[in-house]
Motif scaffolding. Structure first.
Motif, PDB file in Angstrom:
ATOM      1  N   PHE A 137       1.407  -1.211   0.020  1.00 51.26           N
ATOM      2  CA  PHE A 137       0.072  -0.236  -0.376  1.00 51.26           C
ATOM      3  C   PHE A 137       0.835   1.320   0.199  1.00 51.26           C
ATOM      4  O   PHE A 137       1.802   1.392   0.823  1.00 51.26           O
ATOM      5  CB  PHE A 137      -0.655  -0.172   1.581  1.00 51.26           C
ATOM      6  N   PHE A 195      -4.742  -2.352  -6.123  1.00 56.65           N
ATOM      7  CA  PHE A 195      -3.934  -1.351  -5.598  1.00 56.65           C
ATOM      8  C   PHE A 195      -4.639  -0.131  -6.106  1.00 56.65           C
ATOM      9  O   PHE A 195      -4.612   1.020  -5.895  1.00 56.65           O
ATOM     10  CB  PHE A 195      -2.456  -1.974  -5.470  1.00 56.65           C
ATOM     11  N   ASP A 198      -7.933   1.035  -5.367  1.00 60.79           N
ATOM     12  CA  ASP A 198      -8.011   2.006  -3.983  1.00 60.79           C
ATOM     13  C   ASP A 198      -7.793   3.360  -4.220  1.00 60.79           C
ATOM     14  O   ASP A 198      -7.205   3.994  -4.177  1.00 60.79           O
ATOM     15  CB  ASP A 198      -6.790   1.194  -3.549  1.00 60.79           C
ATOM     16  N   GLU A 201      -5.307   4.984  -2.638  1.00 57.76           N
ATOM     17  CA  GLU A 201      -3.335   4.501  -3.212  1.00 57.76           C
ATOM     18  C   GLU A 201      -3.360   6.061  -4.232  1.00 57.76           C
ATOM     19  O   GLU A 201      -4.397   6.622  -4.392  1.00 57.76           O
ATOM     20  CB  GLU A 201      -3.909   3.761  -4.300  1.00 57.76           C
ATOM     21  N   ASN A 204      -2.347   6.044  -8.778  1.00 58.81           N
ATOM     22  CA  ASN A 204      -2.824   4.847  -9.416  1.00 58.81           C
ATOM     23  C   ASN A 204      -2.985   4.766 -10.953  1.00 58.81           C
ATOM     24  O   ASN A 204      -2.869   3.494 -11.440  1.00 58.81           O
ATOM     25  CB  ASN A 204      -4.505   5.246  -9.114  1.00 58.81           C
ATOM     26  N   ARG A 207       0.711   2.336 -10.933  1.00 58.25           N
ATOM     27  CA  ARG A 207       0.647   1.377 -11.254  1.00 58.25           C
ATOM     28  C   ARG A 207      -0.010   0.207 -11.849  1.00 58.25           C
ATOM     29  O   ARG A 207       0.346  -0.654 -11.971  1.00 58.25           O
ATOM     30  CB  ARG A 207      -1.209   0.764  -9.438  1.00 58.25           C
TER      31      ARG A 207
END
Length: 258
Positions: A137, A195, A198, A201, A204, A207
């Motif tokens: 995280f 993730f 989220d 987070e 993003n 990711r």
């Protein structure tokens, strides 16, 4: 009834199937039957287990050609033919092993993963792919004094993917994972998508780009085996499909997707 069990020792390099005849008790699971074999017939039989409650994922194996948790799979339902899952062909499923499903239960190690001994497989590559998606995280802000607040809809969507117990059943049933050794696989991609969506987070979009390649989002062929065999109902293909649509919308598709 009989259990037909795969036997293998990597040091010796020989494989065989041993058949054990046992009297099943009410509610007996495949894991309980393996313990009975180990205690009463052959203490050299090797398999993994931990929680016995479908939480740890350690006892995943190929049962009657379907990747399953041994602690969750009941002998009685197998003999009655109640557990039928329609799957696209994958390595291991197509191997022609003779067994009588009305009187026997066939137990084998998860396919697409290197065999170590009997029903134990090497999970190193599986967790290598898991670590590649950076499964930690990364909060977008400093922790609040009490807790992060989230909308119910966001929590509901997250729970689809946080339920994954990393048992590797989905990877073993995936035709692409069985064929393409660099494909990250449904478990890692589901975690990555978890993730990405989220709301707590940071970064993003970055990711999402971690798997923007043929070995990531674009390697999936949507056979849906992963969703069909997941003991927790995680739907990797949903996350993969949504990730691909978001990447297309942003115009960041890789030049060679397939």
């Amino acid at each position: 009834m009989k259990l037909k069990v795969f036997r293998f020792d990597r040091k010796e390099g020989r494989l065989r199937y041993d058949t054990f005849e046992i009297e099943p008790s009410a509610g007996m699971t495949v894991l309980s039957a393996l313990f009975k074999i180990q205690e009463e017939f052959d203490d050299s039989l090797a398999f993994r287990y931990s929680c016995r409650g479908a939480v740890c994922g350690s006892c995943a194996m190929l049962i009657n050609k379907i990747p399953s948790l041994a602690c969750q799979t009941r002998i009685e339902s197998l003999l009655k033919g109640e557990r039928r899952v329609k799957l696209s062909p994958f390595p291991g499923m197509e191997e022609n092993i003779s067994w009588d499903p009305k009187n026997e239960v066939l137990v084998e190690p998860l396919p697409s993963l290197p065999k170590i001994k009997d029903l134990i497989v090497d999970m190193d590559k599986f967790f290598e792919f898991y670590r590649a998606i950076e499964p930690t995280f990364k909060p977008a802000s400093k922790p609040p004094e009490r807790e992060y607040l989230m909308q119910p809809d966001a929590v509901k969507e997250l729970e689809k993917y946080t339920n994954c117990i990393l048992c590797a059943a989905c990877v073993s049933a995936c035709p692409v994972s069985g064929r393409e050794k660099d494909f990250l696989g449904p478990a890692a991609l589901a975690k990555l998508y978890r993730f990405h969506i989220d709301p707590r987070e940071a970064n993003n979009e970055l990711r999402l780009m971690l798997a923007n390649s043929k070995s990531g989002w674009w390697g999936c062929e949507f056979h849906a085996n992963c969703r069909a065999v997941c003991p927790k109902g995680v739907p990797p293909i949903e996350g993969i499909g949504k990730a691909r649509r978001q990447i297309k919308k942003s115009g960041m598709e890789p030049e060679q997707k397939f």
